[in-house]
Design an enzyme around this catalytic site. Structure first.
Site, PDB file in Angstrom:
ATOM      1  N   PHE A 176     -14.690  -8.314  -3.445  1.00  0.00           N
ATOM      2  CA  PHE A 176     -14.692  -9.146  -2.253  1.00  0.00           C
ATOM      3  C   PHE A 176     -15.629  -8.462  -1.267  1.00  0.00           C
ATOM      4  CE2 PHE A 176     -11.331 -12.498  -1.908  1.00  0.00           C
ATOM      5  CZ  PHE A 176     -10.950 -12.502  -3.246  1.00  0.00           C
TER       6      PHE A 176
ATOM      7  N   ASN B 265      -6.537  -0.795   8.527  1.00  0.00           N
ATOM      8  CA  ASN B 265      -7.356  -1.955   8.903  1.00  0.00           C
ATOM      9  C   ASN B 265      -6.469  -3.198   8.974  1.00  0.00           C
ATOM     10  OD1 ASN B 265      -7.400  -3.357   6.230  1.00  0.00           O
ATOM     11  ND2 ASN B 265      -8.346  -1.413   5.629  1.00  0.00           N
TER      12      ASN B 265
ATOM     13  N   ASP C  67     -15.217   4.940  -4.359  1.00  0.00           N
ATOM     14  CA  ASP C  67     -15.442   3.484  -4.356  1.00  0.00           C
ATOM     15  C   ASP C  67     -14.825   2.936  -5.637  1.00  0.00           C
ATOM     16  OD1 ASP C  67     -16.478   0.856  -4.666  1.00  0.00           O
ATOM     17  OD2 ASP C  67     -17.983   1.349  -3.141  1.00  0.00           O
ATOM     18  N   ILE C  68     -13.661   2.312  -5.501  1.00  0.00           N
ATOM     19  CA  ILE C  68     -12.884   1.872  -6.676  1.00  0.00           C
ATOM     20  C   ILE C  68     -13.653   0.811  -7.454  1.00  0.00           C
ATOM     21  CG2 ILE C  68     -10.689   0.870  -7.425  1.00  0.00           C
ATOM     22  CD1 ILE C  68      -9.530   1.908  -4.691  1.00  0.00           C
TER      23      ILE C  68
ATOM     24  N   LYS D  80     -24.145  -5.927  -2.074  1.00  0.00           N
ATOM     25  CA  LYS D  80     -22.973  -5.246  -2.676  1.00  0.00           C
ATOM     26  C   LYS D  80     -22.836  -5.580  -4.156  1.00  0.00           C
ATOM     27  CE  LYS D  80     -20.178  -4.362   1.345  1.00  0.00           C
ATOM     28  NZ  LYS D  80     -19.284  -4.867   2.349  1.00  0.00           N
TER      29      LYS D  80
ATOM     30  N   LYS E 134     -22.708  -2.263  -6.252  1.00  0.00           N
ATOM     31  CA  LYS E 134     -21.422  -1.886  -6.854  1.00  0.00           C
ATOM     32  C   LYS E 134     -21.357  -2.261  -8.330  1.00  0.00           C
ATOM     33  CE  LYS E 134     -19.005  -1.722  -2.512  1.00  0.00           C
ATOM     34  NZ  LYS E 134     -17.753  -1.141  -2.047  1.00  0.00           N
TER      35      LYS E 134
HETATM   36  O1  PMT Z   1      -5.585  -9.325   3.357  1.00  0.00           O
HETATM   37  P1  PMT Z   1      -5.915 -10.565   4.154  1.00  0.00           P
HETATM   38  O2  PMT Z   1      -5.385 -10.478   5.556  1.00  0.00           O
HETATM   39  O3  PMT Z   1      -5.491 -11.818   3.425  1.00  0.00           O
HETATM   40  O4  PMT Z   1      -7.502 -10.624   4.291  1.00  0.00           O
HETATM   41  C1  PMT Z   1      -8.280 -10.824   3.158  1.00  0.00           C
HETATM   42  C2  PMT Z   1      -9.488  -9.882   3.097  1.00  0.00           C
HETATM   43  C3  PMT Z   1     -10.436 -10.204   4.225  1.00  0.00           C
HETATM   44  C4  PMT Z   1      -9.038  -8.432   3.219  1.00  0.00           C
HETATM   45  C5  PMT Z   1     -10.148 -10.107   1.686  1.00  0.00           C
HETATM   46  O5  PMT Z   1     -10.517 -11.449   1.547  1.00  0.00           O
HETATM   47  C6  PMT Z   1     -11.371  -9.234   1.503  1.00  0.00           C
HETATM   48  O6  PMT Z   1     -12.475  -9.530   1.923  1.00  0.00           O
HETATM   49  N1  PMT Z   1     -11.170  -8.080   0.854  1.00  0.00           N
HETATM   50  C7  PMT Z   1     -12.189  -6.999   0.706  1.00  0.00           C
HETATM   51  C8  PMT Z   1     -12.238  -6.188   1.957  1.00  0.00           C
HETATM   52  C9  PMT Z   1     -13.249  -5.056   1.901  1.00  0.00           C
HETATM   53  O7  PMT Z   1     -12.880  -3.923   1.854  1.00  0.00           O
HETATM   54  O8  PMT Z   1     -14.513  -5.410   1.828  1.00  0.00           O
HETATM   55  P2  PMT Z   1     -15.755  -4.399   1.778  1.00  0.00           P
HETATM   56  O9  PMT Z   1     -16.907  -5.258   1.988  1.00  0.00           O
HETATM   57  O10 PMT Z   1     -15.537  -3.225   2.693  1.00  0.00           O
HETATM   58  O11 PMT Z   1     -15.710  -3.829   0.313  1.00  0.00           O
HETATM   59  C10 PMT Z   1     -16.393  -4.465  -0.768  1.00  0.00           C
HETATM   60  C11 PMT Z   1     -15.601  -4.348  -2.041  1.00  0.00           C
HETATM   61  O12 PMT Z   1     -15.513  -2.975  -2.420  1.00  0.00           O
HETATM   62  C12 PMT Z   1     -14.192  -4.867  -1.979  1.00  0.00           C
HETATM   63  O13 PMT Z   1     -13.923  -5.503  -3.222  1.00  0.00           O
HETATM   64  C13 PMT Z   1     -13.349  -3.620  -1.833  1.00  0.00           C
HETATM   65  O14 PMT Z   1     -12.053  -3.765  -2.421  1.00  0.00           O
HETATM   66  C14 PMT Z   1     -14.168  -2.605  -2.615  1.00  0.00           C
HETATM   67  N2  PMT Z   1     -14.049  -1.207  -2.146  1.00  0.00           N
HETATM   68  C15 PMT Z   1     -14.443  -0.822  -0.917  1.00  0.00           C
HETATM   69  C16 PMT Z   1     -14.359   0.506  -0.556  1.00  0.00           C
HETATM   70  C17 PMT Z   1     -13.844   1.428  -1.480  1.00  0.00           C
HETATM   71  N3  PMT Z   1     -13.733   2.701  -1.151  1.00  0.00           N
HETATM   72  N4  PMT Z   1     -13.445   1.026  -2.682  1.00  0.00           N
HETATM   73  C18 PMT Z   1     -13.549  -0.261  -3.037  1.00  0.00           C
HETATM   74  O15 PMT Z   1     -13.162  -0.636  -4.163  1.00  0.00           O
END
Ligand code: PMT
Length: 421
Positions: A341, A228, A323-324, A355, A359
């Site tokens: 995030f 990504n 999902d960490i 979320k 989560k």
């Molecule tokens: O890296 P940059 O270019 O600086 O951009 C920053 C960013 C946009 C990546 C950052 O600010 C951000 O939003 N990070 C989270 C991205 C994300 O995966 O979002 P999500 O909405 O898909 O996931 C929600 C949360 O679950 C996140 O904390 C993610 O780390 C966590 N997750 C998601 C999937 C998974 N299998 N395990 C997780 O822990």
């Protein structure tokens, strides 16, 4: 290698051995052997003077590693920066620590690779001094040793004994097994160099903070992967801000091209499964911050390159990744504060609220990553701080400023929860 019956008391530990220029350097060869017998990985750095006493080849043969001696080695810098060499170690051991090397370390000089590593490291250094007794007792050496101790350095020896120069008194380097015992003791305690100044008193001092950052790469076959657009800038800024606030930070980073933030232990991973395993290993923590863009799905990777043959494009069955964030939130040893995030392209706040509940985390930093927002890979972010108490929208600011605001909030939450508020 001998020593099959010796307990692996240093298994998995990495020692960076700095060899100074003294006649005791020959004992450091035996030290390498003793450390390896106990399971340690030993990397050796030699000063120019050390090479007058023992050859690099002898250390290479015993450590089974390349010996480092050149601050300006283009090949070494390409493979692994000299700062990385000092950060990868669990402990730096200086043996023999000559009067000259102690003086350079105490003054923070960096006129060769050994001195530069001692200045650049975030790990503790254990010095095994070896010198003539008058040099050891000289006021200048006393001052230098006091300065190094004040900065958190550890010492083993020197011992009283007959010296190579014919005199008798303190100045003999400790025997290798005594140095090994001091190393084992040092590794049981805090191995990071104590922070000085503002960071030592920082609002997160004494806290362990685990941060994930960057994208994950999910292999399709040995040459292709699903990824990504995350650059890691936001997550790395969070890790740097937590370290600057005095926290002990473990940064678990997906593949990024950024430099490691100062003062963080960095674990590099590729895939979501590797990131999950690294986060589990890093626990327990006081705070977990999931800033990484973790792939939700992976494919079962093919062992060989998928060939473009036969009819049509290959079909891939997606498998859900762990999902960490949810796992950390629901773990038995849950950190006191868990922050996620949320990267969304529409209905940012509604999705973030959902979320937060699904989560099980305490806070979500939500950001709009739709085309044109410039958040992925950019230097600025416009974040919404979503908690059960409500939503606070922050104006557009640098990713460092977002990180600093978040860290200030976390320190506040930790302090309040300790005060029982
Ligand atoms: O890296 P940059 O270019 O600086 O951009 C920053 C960013 C946009 C990546 C950052 O600010 C951000 O939003 N990070 C989270 C991205 C994300 O995966 O979002 P999500 O909405 O898909 O996931 C929600 C949360 O679950 C996140 O904390 C993610 O780390 C966590 N997750 C998601 C999937 C998974 N299998 N395990 C997780 O822990």
């Amino acid at each position: 290698m001998s020593g099959q019956n010796i307990a692996q008391s240093l298994g998995g530990k990495s020692i960076l051995l700095v060899v100074g220029g003294g006649v005791a350097a020959y004992k450091s060869l035996d030290l390498v052997r003793r450390l390896r017998e106990r399971g340690a990985r030993v990397r050796v750095v030699m000063t120019k003077a050390a090479k007058e006493f023992v050859t690099p080849l002898a250390f290479t043969s015993l450590s089974n590693e390349k010996v480092h001696d050149d601050l300006f080695s283009a090949t070494d810098e390409q493979a692994m920066g000299h700062i990385q060499l000092s950060r990868d170690a669990d402990l730096i051991v200086v043996a023999p620590a000559t009067a000259h090397l102690l003086a350079r370390a105490a003054q923070g000089l960096c006129d060769d690779l050994a001195a530069t590593l001692l200045l650049a490291t975030d790990k503790r250094a254990l010095y095994a001094p070896a010198m003539n007794l008058r040099m050891w007792l000289a006021p200048a050496t006393r001052r230098n040793v006091a300065l190094l101790k004040q900065d958190g350095a550890l010492f083993v020896g020197p011992e009283d004994g007959a010296m190579a120069c014919g005199e008798y008194g303190p100045g003999r380097m400790s025997e290798p097994l005594e140095i090994v015992a001091a190393i084992e003791a040092a590794l049981k305690g805090e191995t990071r160099r104590p922070l000085q100044g503002a960071a030592a008193r920082g609002p997160l001092s004494g806290r362990h903070v685990v941060v994930t950052s960057g994208p994950t790469h999910e292999a399709i076959d040995p040459v292709r992967y699903i990824a990504n657009r995350s650059s890691g800038k936001q997550g790395h800024a969070v890790a740097a801000a937590a370290a600057a606030a005095g926290g002990r930070v473990t940064l678990v980073s997906g593949p990024v091209t950024l430099a490691d933030p100062a003062g963080c232990d960095v674990v590099r991973v590729e895939s979501a499964c590797e990131m999950f395993a690294a986060v589990e290993r890093a626990m327990p923590a006081d705070v977990f911050i999931g800033a990484a863009a973790v792939a939700d799905w992976r494919v079962e990777a093919a062992a060989d390159k998928i060939k473009k043959e036969g009819a049509g494009a290959p079909a891939f069955a997606l498998v859900e990744n762990p999902d960490i964030l949810a796992a950390v939130s629901h773990a038995a040893d849950r950190p006191r504060v868990v922050v996620g995030f949320a990267a969304e392209t529409r209905d940012v706040i509604a999705h973030a609220k959902e979320k937060l509940i699904r989560k099980g985390c305490d806070l979500i930093v939500a950001n709009d990553v739709s085309e044109g927002s410039g958040v992925f890979g950019g230097d600025a972010n416009e974040a919404h701080f979503v908690s059960p108490a409500g939503v606070e929208s922050w104006p557009r600011m640098s990713k460092e400023a977002v990180a600093a605001q978040l860290v200030a909030r976390l320190a506040d939450i930790l302090n309040k929860s300790e005060a029982g508020e």
